[in-house]
Design an enzyme around this catalytic site. Structure first.
Site, PDB file in Angstrom:
ATOM      1  N   ARG A 159       3.334   8.553   9.128  1.00 56.38           N
ATOM      2  CA  ARG A 159       2.077   8.507   8.380  1.00 56.38           C
ATOM      3  C   ARG A 159       0.873   8.236   9.276  1.00 56.38           C
ATOM      4  O   ARG A 159      -0.192   8.818   9.107  1.00 56.38           O
ATOM      5  CB  ARG A 159       2.124   7.398   7.331  1.00 56.38           C
ATOM      6  N   TYR A 183      15.137  10.817   7.967  1.00 53.52           N
ATOM      7  CA  TYR A 183      14.624  12.050   8.569  1.00 53.52           C
ATOM      8  C   TYR A 183      13.895  11.717   9.862  1.00 53.52           C
ATOM      9  O   TYR A 183      13.380  10.608  10.020  1.00 53.52           O
ATOM     10  CB  TYR A 183      13.725  12.840   7.608  1.00 53.52           C
ATOM     11  N   ASP A 237      -3.311   9.654  -5.538  1.00 52.66           N
ATOM     12  CA  ASP A 237      -2.745   8.577  -6.356  1.00 52.66           C
ATOM     13  C   ASP A 237      -3.766   7.988  -7.319  1.00 52.66           C
ATOM     14  O   ASP A 237      -3.399   7.447  -8.369  1.00 52.66           O
ATOM     15  CB  ASP A 237      -2.192   7.458  -5.460  1.00 52.66           C
TER      16      ASP A 237
HETATM   17  C1  LIG Z   1       8.734   4.826  -0.766  1.00 54.33           C
HETATM   18  C2  LIG Z   1       7.748   5.938  -0.881  1.00 54.33           C
HETATM   19  C3  LIG Z   1       8.000   7.142  -0.242  1.00 54.33           C
HETATM   20  C4  LIG Z   1       7.096   8.202  -0.384  1.00 54.33           C
HETATM   21  N1  LIG Z   1       7.397   9.375   0.225  1.00 54.33           N
HETATM   22  C5  LIG Z   1       6.569  10.440   0.038  1.00 54.33           C
HETATM   23  C6  LIG Z   1       6.882  11.702   0.633  1.00 54.33           C
HETATM   24  O1  LIG Z   1       7.872  11.850   1.364  1.00 54.33           O
HETATM   25  N2  LIG Z   1       6.054  12.761   0.397  1.00 54.33           N
HETATM   26  C7  LIG Z   1       4.939  12.627  -0.392  1.00 54.33           C
HETATM   27  O2  LIG Z   1       4.233  13.632  -0.599  1.00 54.33           O
HETATM   28  N3  LIG Z   1       4.598  11.434  -0.941  1.00 54.33           N
HETATM   29  C8  LIG Z   1       5.380  10.346  -0.746  1.00 54.33           C
HETATM   30  N4  LIG Z   1       5.060   9.145  -1.306  1.00 54.33           N
HETATM   31  C9  LIG Z   1       3.808   9.029  -2.091  1.00 54.33           C
HETATM   32  C10 LIG Z   1       2.600   8.931  -1.183  1.00 54.33           C
HETATM   33  O3  LIG Z   1       2.757   7.860  -0.299  1.00 54.33           O
HETATM   34  C11 LIG Z   1       1.293   8.742  -1.973  1.00 54.33           C
HETATM   35  O4  LIG Z   1       1.277   9.609  -3.067  1.00 54.33           O
HETATM   36  C12 LIG Z   1       0.090   9.046  -1.072  1.00 54.33           C
HETATM   37  O5  LIG Z   1       0.045   8.141   0.006  1.00 54.33           O
HETATM   38  C13 LIG Z   1      -1.210   8.980  -1.858  1.00 54.33           C
HETATM   39  O6  LIG Z   1      -2.293   9.261  -0.977  1.00 54.33           O
HETATM   40  P1  LIG Z   1      -3.765   8.872  -1.387  1.00 54.33           P
HETATM   41  O7  LIG Z   1      -4.630   9.279  -0.235  1.00 54.33           O
HETATM   42  O8  LIG Z   1      -4.071   9.399  -2.747  1.00 54.33           O
HETATM   43  O9  LIG Z   1      -3.748   7.285  -1.552  1.00 54.33           O
HETATM   44  P2  LIG Z   1      -3.415   6.148  -0.488  1.00 54.33           P
HETATM   45  O10 LIG Z   1      -2.492   6.623   0.557  1.00 54.33           O
HETATM   46  O11 LIG Z   1      -2.995   4.961  -1.299  1.00 54.33           O
HETATM   47  O12 LIG Z   1      -4.821   5.854   0.206  1.00 54.33           O
HETATM   48  C14 LIG Z   1      -5.844   5.155  -0.478  1.00 54.33           C
HETATM   49  C15 LIG Z   1      -6.832   4.636   0.553  1.00 54.33           C
HETATM   50  O13 LIG Z   1      -7.935   4.066  -0.126  1.00 54.33           O
HETATM   51  C16 LIG Z   1      -8.266   2.832   0.474  1.00 54.33           C
HETATM   52  N5  LIG Z   1      -8.926   2.004  -0.576  1.00 54.33           N
HETATM   53  C17 LIG Z   1      -8.343   1.445  -1.651  1.00 54.33           C
HETATM   54  N6  LIG Z   1      -9.253   0.798  -2.388  1.00 54.33           N
HETATM   55  C18 LIG Z   1     -10.440   0.958  -1.760  1.00 54.33           C
HETATM   56  C19 LIG Z   1     -11.767   0.516  -2.035  1.00 54.33           C
HETATM   57  N7  LIG Z   1     -12.039  -0.231  -3.116  1.00 54.33           N
HETATM   58  N8  LIG Z   1     -12.769   0.851  -1.187  1.00 54.33           N
HETATM   59  C20 LIG Z   1     -12.514   1.617  -0.079  1.00 54.33           C
HETATM   60  N9  LIG Z   1     -11.260   2.048   0.240  1.00 54.33           N
HETATM   61  C21 LIG Z   1     -10.242   1.729  -0.594  1.00 54.33           C
HETATM   62  C22 LIG Z   1      -6.927   2.270   0.939  1.00 54.33           C
HETATM   63  O14 LIG Z   1      -7.096   1.291   1.944  1.00 54.33           O
HETATM   64  C23 LIG Z   1      -6.243   3.538   1.436  1.00 54.33           C
HETATM   65  O15 LIG Z   1      -6.547   3.804   2.789  1.00 54.33           O
HETATM   66  C24 LIG Z   1       5.915   8.052  -1.161  1.00 54.33           C
HETATM   67  C25 LIG Z   1       5.640   6.834  -1.769  1.00 54.33           C
HETATM   68  C26 LIG Z   1       6.551   5.779  -1.633  1.00 54.33           C
HETATM   69  C27 LIG Z   1       6.245   4.476  -2.318  1.00 54.33           C
END
Ligand SMILES: Cc1cc2nc3c(=O)[nH]c(=O)nc-3n(C[C@H](O)[C@H](O)[C@H](O)COP(=O)(O)OP(=O)(O)OC[C@H]3O[C@@H](n4cnc5c(N)ncnc54)[C@H](O)[C@@H]3O)c2cc1C
Length: 404
Positions: free
Chosen positions: A106, A212, A289
């Site tokens: 990641r 993996y 998310d």
């Molecule tokens: C065990 C596990 C395994 C997984 N494996 C996979 C996989 O193999 N393939 C896959 O596609 N998905 C996988 N996922 C899901 C994946 O990790 C998430 O869906 C993905 O990281 C979401 O990305 P995002 O950018 O939407 O949110 P996030 O990665 O949660 O990023 C959100 C960002 O916003 C920041 N933030 C939060 N609040 C604030 C705020 N108030 N002000 C400013 N910044 C803020 C945080 O610090 C963070 O950097 C897995 C999840 C888990 C739990």
């Protein structure tokens, strides 16, 4: 026409991809991230064909290809080693005869995406507190006292999204009573002891175990789901290798050898949220998310976040401020049904994974039925879908003009 200015809240994989997509499509975009430095806890993530296609759409495919090499999937196995047929490939790649995925560390994936942006486009140490929208723009307010005005805001701030709570009733994450042990093992420790070149997975008895390779095969990523032992209200915590090993003590020897080779592990609560009634409001849109947290059983969280980024970029290209709200609503209309289906399918797949009563044959049948070939997942082309929705809008506008 003046370039639209977007604030992207959250510098995760979704937020970084969104900023790249918006800039590629002529907008200006700044990422605000609460962390003081962009650093992912050491763990892997699997990018799939639809994610790679999204990365190609935003011009990041070859850079990401350097840190996410193609890896083949071994047919899934039961906990004691019996093989499930490849028809039950839970990765739904749509190419079951050649199931290839692109795992990455990641931190490396995040770094490569950040490198696609100019340094002034990512501002760290900015925790969003609230968003205030009026007719002419949106103001974002941060915990450090700063505030700034933008034409639109993209909430990419994850499952605990503050932006989500600003545009609707806050929807809380829901636990399923499970957590994952995660960690990395130097692959050289496992030579002759475990498969390190392919994605491998074992299923059974309320648990799964997946490995993996990441970092060009130097490390093996381990993710293993078990019943939740995290303290109430805790999202992640260090884990104990001996406790981890006990959870899998009667599993296949290869599984036990991988755990034995680990130095550290951490525990990660697994949550999703029920489908939200809306992802957009006026000049604000949620992605990743923040919009549609899902369980990891179809491995689509990161992949759909990158699809969202592409869809937004295509639909906002050339838009003026008067069109913004309509284009954002279109983003939601184009994506929502498919993503809600993935969220719900991930929950059902989780129940199949964890059902202790299911033998290999029943499991295979139910997984294959859930996946329906898998091409609806990995075959999706976010750019093409968004372009065709935009073309329809243009055609509808022309026929309206012609009928006047
Ligand atoms: C065990 C596990 C395994 C997984 N494996 C996979 C996989 O193999 N393939 C896959 O596609 N998905 C996988 N996922 C899901 C994946 O990790 C998430 O869906 C993905 O990281 C979401 O990305 P995002 O950018 O939407 O949110 P996030 O990665 O949660 O990023 C959100 C960002 O916003 C920041 N933030 C939060 N609040 C604030 C705020 N108030 N002000 C400013 N910044 C803020 C945080 O610090 C963070 O950097 C897995 C999840 C888990 C739990």
């Amino acid at each position: 026409m003046q370039r639209l200015r977007a604030a992207v809240i959250g510098g995760g994989i979704g937020g970084l991809a969104a900023a790249i997509a918006l800039r590629e499509n002529g907008l200006s975009a700044v990422v605000f991230e609460k962390a003081q430095e962009l650093r992912e806890i050491g763990a892997g993530v699997v990018v799939r064909a639809n994610g790679m296609r999204a990365l190609a759409s935003i011009g990041a495919r070859s850079a990401v290809g350097e840190v996410a090499l193609p890896v083949r999937c071994r047919p899934p196995q039961m906990w004691h080693g019996d093989s499930l047929s490849p028809d039950a490939d839970p990765h739904g790649n749509g190419t079951l005869e050649s199931p290839v995925v692109y795992p990455a560390h990641r931190g490396e994936l995040q770094r490569v995406l950040k490198e696609q942006l100019p340094s002034e486009a990512v501002r760290l140490g900015h925790t969003l507190e609230r968003v205030a929208e009026d007719e002419d723009g949106v103001e974002v307010f941060f915990a450090n006292g700063e505030h700034e005005r933008f034409d639109l805001v993209i909430g990419a701030d994850g499952i605990h999204s503050v932006v989500q709570g600003c545009i609707g009733e806050p929807v809380l994450p829901e636990g399923q009573g499970i957590m994952a042990y995660r960690g990395l093992v130097p692959a050289e420790r496992l030579v002759g002891k475990a498969e390190t070149a392919r994605l491998c997975q074992w299923l059974g008895q309320d648990r799964y175990f997946i490995t993996y390779p990441v970092c060009r095969g130097r490390l093996l990523n381990v993710v293993a789901s078990v019943p939740n032992t995290l303290p109430e209200g805790s999202w992640s915590a260090p884990g104990d290798i001996a406790d981890f090993a006990r959870e899998y003590e009667d599993w296949h020897p290869e599984v036990r050898r991988v755990i034995d080779a680990m130095d550290h592990t951490f525990r990660w609560g697994i949550y999703d949220r029920p489908p939200l009634s809306r992802w957009t409001s006026g000049r604000v849109a949620l992605i990743g998310d923040a919009a549609h947290a899902m369980l990891p059983y179809l491995g689509q969280g990161v992949n759909t976040a990158m699809e969202d980024a592409v869809t937004l970029g295509v639909l906002l290209a050339g838009a003026d401020t008067g069109e913004l709200a309509g284009r954002l609503r279109m983003y939601e209309d184009v994506s929502r049904d498919r993503i809600h289906r993935i969220q719900q399918s991930s929950r059902r797949m989780g129940r199949i994974y964890r059902d202790a009563r299911l033998g290999a044959d029943d499991r295979r049948e139910r997984m294959a039925a859930e996946l329906q070939g898998g091409s609806w997942l990995a075959g999706h082309d976010a750019e093409r879908t968004a372009r065709s929705a935009l073309a329809q809008l243009v055609r509808a506008g022309r026929s309206l003009e012609n009928s006047r």
